[in-house]
Design an enzyme around this catalytic site. Structure first.
Site, PDB file in Angstrom:
ATOM      1  N   HIS A   1       6.659  -0.162   8.540  1.00  0.00           N
ATOM      2  CA  HIS A   1       6.843   1.175   7.959  1.00  0.00           C
ATOM      3  C   HIS A   1       7.937   1.920   8.729  1.00  0.00           C
ATOM      4  O   HIS A   1       7.633   2.566   9.737  1.00  0.00           O
ATOM      5  CB  HIS A   1       5.543   1.982   8.075  1.00  0.00           C
TER       6      HIS A   1
ATOM      7  N   CYS B   1       6.532  -2.188   3.099  1.00  0.00           N
ATOM      8  CA  CYS B   1       5.223  -2.831   3.261  1.00  0.00           C
ATOM      9  C   CYS B   1       4.786  -3.484   1.948  1.00  0.00           C
ATOM     10  O   CYS B   1       5.322  -4.532   1.596  1.00  0.00           O
ATOM     11  CB  CYS B   1       4.213  -1.828   3.798  1.00  0.00           C
TER      12      CYS B   1
ATOM     13  N   GLU C   1       9.326   4.563   7.994  1.00  0.00           N
ATOM     14  CA  GLU C   1       9.218   6.026   7.820  1.00  0.00           C
ATOM     15  C   GLU C   1       8.457   6.706   8.958  1.00  0.00           C
ATOM     16  O   GLU C   1       8.667   7.884   9.228  1.00  0.00           O
ATOM     17  CB  GLU C   1       8.561   6.359   6.467  1.00  0.00           C
TER      18      GLU C   1
HETATM   19  N1  GLN Z   1      -1.966  -3.796   0.854  1.00  0.00           N
HETATM   20  C1  GLN Z   1      -0.969  -4.466   1.631  1.00  0.00           C
HETATM   21  C2  GLN Z   1      -1.565  -5.137   2.851  1.00  0.00           C
HETATM   22  O1  GLN Z   1      -2.628  -4.788   3.277  1.00  0.00           O
HETATM   23  C3  GLN Z   1       0.163  -3.528   2.023  1.00  0.00           C
HETATM   24  C4  GLN Z   1      -0.260  -2.364   2.862  1.00  0.00           C
HETATM   25  C5  GLN Z   1       0.762  -1.285   2.944  1.00  0.00           C
HETATM   26  O2  GLN Z   1       1.613  -1.154   2.061  1.00  0.00           O
HETATM   27  N2  GLN Z   1       0.697  -0.463   3.971  1.00  0.00           N
HETATM   28  O3  GLN Z   1      -0.972  -6.009   3.432  1.00  0.00           O
END
Ligand code: GLN
Length: 536
Positions: free
Chosen positions: A508, A382, A510
């Site tokens: 994600h 992410c 995970e």
């Molecule tokens: N802050 C970033 C976004 O909002 C990544 C978010 C995250 O890593 N879950 O896109």
């Protein structure tokens, strides 16, 4: 058979592992062929944990249907290998919100709205919601907090009422601590007796007591607890400390917790729990043939719970590789251009973790640069993908000051940006992309090599996206999209040419990793780290 409800409460202290106990009992029942689900009731007033700082409650876990939930739901999924949903987690905040909305709509017809019956009725409605669907033999409900807290009172009252209403279809398991006093060399049962008293004051007699302990409990202690706490002797169960949470189901099987539960419900035992693949996993986990060290670069590293699902994914995927993964937590705020070499030396792989806000960003960018330049396997999750994109734009494409508009709204090169349709929505959380989305994978890519199929679905929790305006610049320079959302064409995954393994994903991976289904991306990442180590 009618749906049976099992409640798990906790006494004496928090952090005794109600979530793991619930997941372990559910696992044993599932392994006997019953259909089971687990839900968590959280006594805090936040409507969901989405807005909580990870330092408060650890990671926010995201379900397929896009609910931001308590991290215990992650344990439920990892143990049971079945997805949970919004319905599996409820907070006091959400209960009150629903009741107050009903009050505003006039649903209560002018009645005085009170904790009993209105709040407790709403709690009961939520508890029974999954059961009413008729899909489950057993519904386990974990009640957050510790018995005796003001906050958990309405939940305990709801349990009391349900026990009264449903009689034999409800069981209460109370988890407590038996501390060991090293000065006198004794195990002490008094805290357990007091915490059962606290439950009794609220009208709930526990049916089964599970005692957390660092030392074996002898029969004398169990008998004493049974007598003083008014439970049957075989209903006093020891839960001794173990080296891995994944051993708890086996310990609970030894203690016959599942048998005691089934007998109390009057349900026939059926077959012995089938735990072959579970044991196979444990065997591999405990007898690794190789070892690697991966650096987890993040800004909440002081609290390991903040990266719970990532750490567990490494355990699942490590076992699949018969490899021990040492996770080295590295604080991104401590990394800078001068010390990056010393901070990251000796790592077989680097994972840049998810995160929000600008704190610790420059250290993460340095970590991505170090991995790219030194050809160390890199997995960006992410924010970890977004970081790799920013680093590449600045240091390879020469876009000085390139950034995500999350960190710098006026950057000349917004390589990570909000989508147009998000820009008008200002409500916090309102613009977040949450839950499972499809990703179309390019054949021949490392991503394809991991998943071995072209269409996958993984969970999301982010606001910002790769900015398509710069796509050609990146592709020409060799940092290419290999996963695209087929519906809205957003970039889901990118890979670097000419590097042994450098992959960033906007999703994600995970969240969907379980004991029986380790995340293919983590499995491949570990394989690449092992390879990298061999070459050194
Ligand atoms: N802050 C970033 C976004 O909002 C990544 C978010 C995250 O890593 N879950 O896109």
């Amino acid at each position: 058979m009618s749906t049976k409800y099992i409640f798990v409460t906790g006494g004496v202290t928090s952090s005794l592992g109600k979530g793991i106990l619930s997941a372990s009992l559910a696992k044993l029942l599932q392994a006997r062929g019953f259909s089971v689900t687990i839900q968590k009731l959280d006594p805090y007033i936040n409507v969901d944990p989405g807005t909580l700082n990870p330092y408060e409650h650890g990671e926010c876990y995201v379900t397929e249907d896009g609910a931001e939930t308590d991290l215990d739901l992650g344990h439920y999924e990892r143990f049971l290998n079945i997805p949970t949903s919004q319905a599996n987690n409820i907070t006091t905040g959400r209960i009150y919100q629903t009741v107050i909305n009903k009050e505003r709509r006039g649903d209560y017809l002018g009645k005085t709205v009170q904790i009993i019956p209105h709040i407790t009725d709403e709690i009961k409605r939520h508890i029974k919601y999954l059961g009413n669907k008729g899909n489950f033999d057993f519904i386990l409900t974990e009640i957050g907090g510790t018995v005796g807290d003001i906050e958990s009172l309405p939940y305990i009252e709801a349990v009391r009422q349900l026990k009264w209403e449903m009689g034999k279809n409800v069981l209460v398991i109370h988890l407590t601590l038996v501390p060991f006093l090293s000065a006198s060399g004794e195990l002490k049962t008094k805290p357990t007796q007091h915490s059962v008293k606290a439950l009794l004051e609220n009208g709930v007699q526990p049916d089964i007591l599970v005692l957390r302990t660092e030392h074996e409990l002898n029969d004398g202690i169990k008998k004493k607890v049974a007598l003083f706490c008014n439970v049957a002797e075989d209903a006093v169960v020891q839960s001794i400390d173990v080296s891995t949470i994944y051993e708890v189901p086996l310990k609970m099987k030894e203690e016959k917790l599942d048998v005691t539960v089934l007998k109390k419900f009057g349900v026939s035992l059926g077959k012995e729990p089938e735990l072959d693949s579970w044991n196979d996993f444990l065997n591999k986990h405990k007898n690794p043939k190789s070892e690697i060290t991966v650096g987890l670069v993040g800004k909440y590293v002081e609290l390991h719970d903040a990266y719970k699902s990532i750490a567990e994914s490494f355990i699942h995927a490590g076992a699949a590789n018969e490899c021990k993964v040492n996770l080295k937590y590295i604080h991104s705020e401590e990394i800078n251009r001068r010390n990056v070499e010393t901070m990251l030396t000796g790592l077989d792989g680097i994972l840049v973790a998810p995160g929000f806000g600008h704190r610790g960003i420059s250290g993460k960018i340095e970590a991505a640069r170090y991995a790219r330049e030194n050809k160390i396997p890199y997995l960006g999750v992410c924010l970890g993908l977004q970081i790799a994109v920013i680093e590449f734009a600045r240091n390879v494409l020469g876009f000085t000051g390139a950034d995500s508009t999350e960190m710098n709204e006026v950057t000349k090169f917004p390589v990570i940006d909000l989508m147009e349709e998000q820009k008008s929505v200002t409500n916090m959380g309102g613009t977040m992309r949450l839950g499972a989305f499809n990703c179309q994978i390019k054949k021949g890519s490392k991503l394809f090599n991991a998943y071995k199929k072209e269409l996958i679905s993984e969970r999301h929790r982010h606001r910002y996206e790769f900015n398509d305006k710069y796509l050609n610049d990146f592709v020409k320079a060799g940092f290419k999209p290999v996963g695209i959302n087929p519906e809205n064409k957003l970039v889901e995954a990118m890979e670097l040419d000419g590097h042994p393994w450098f992959v960033g994903v906007q999703y994600h991976p995970e969240y969907s990793s379980t004991v029986l289904n380790p995340s293919p991306l983590f499995v491949e990442f570990i394989r690449a780290c092992k390879e990298n180590k061999r070459k050194l």
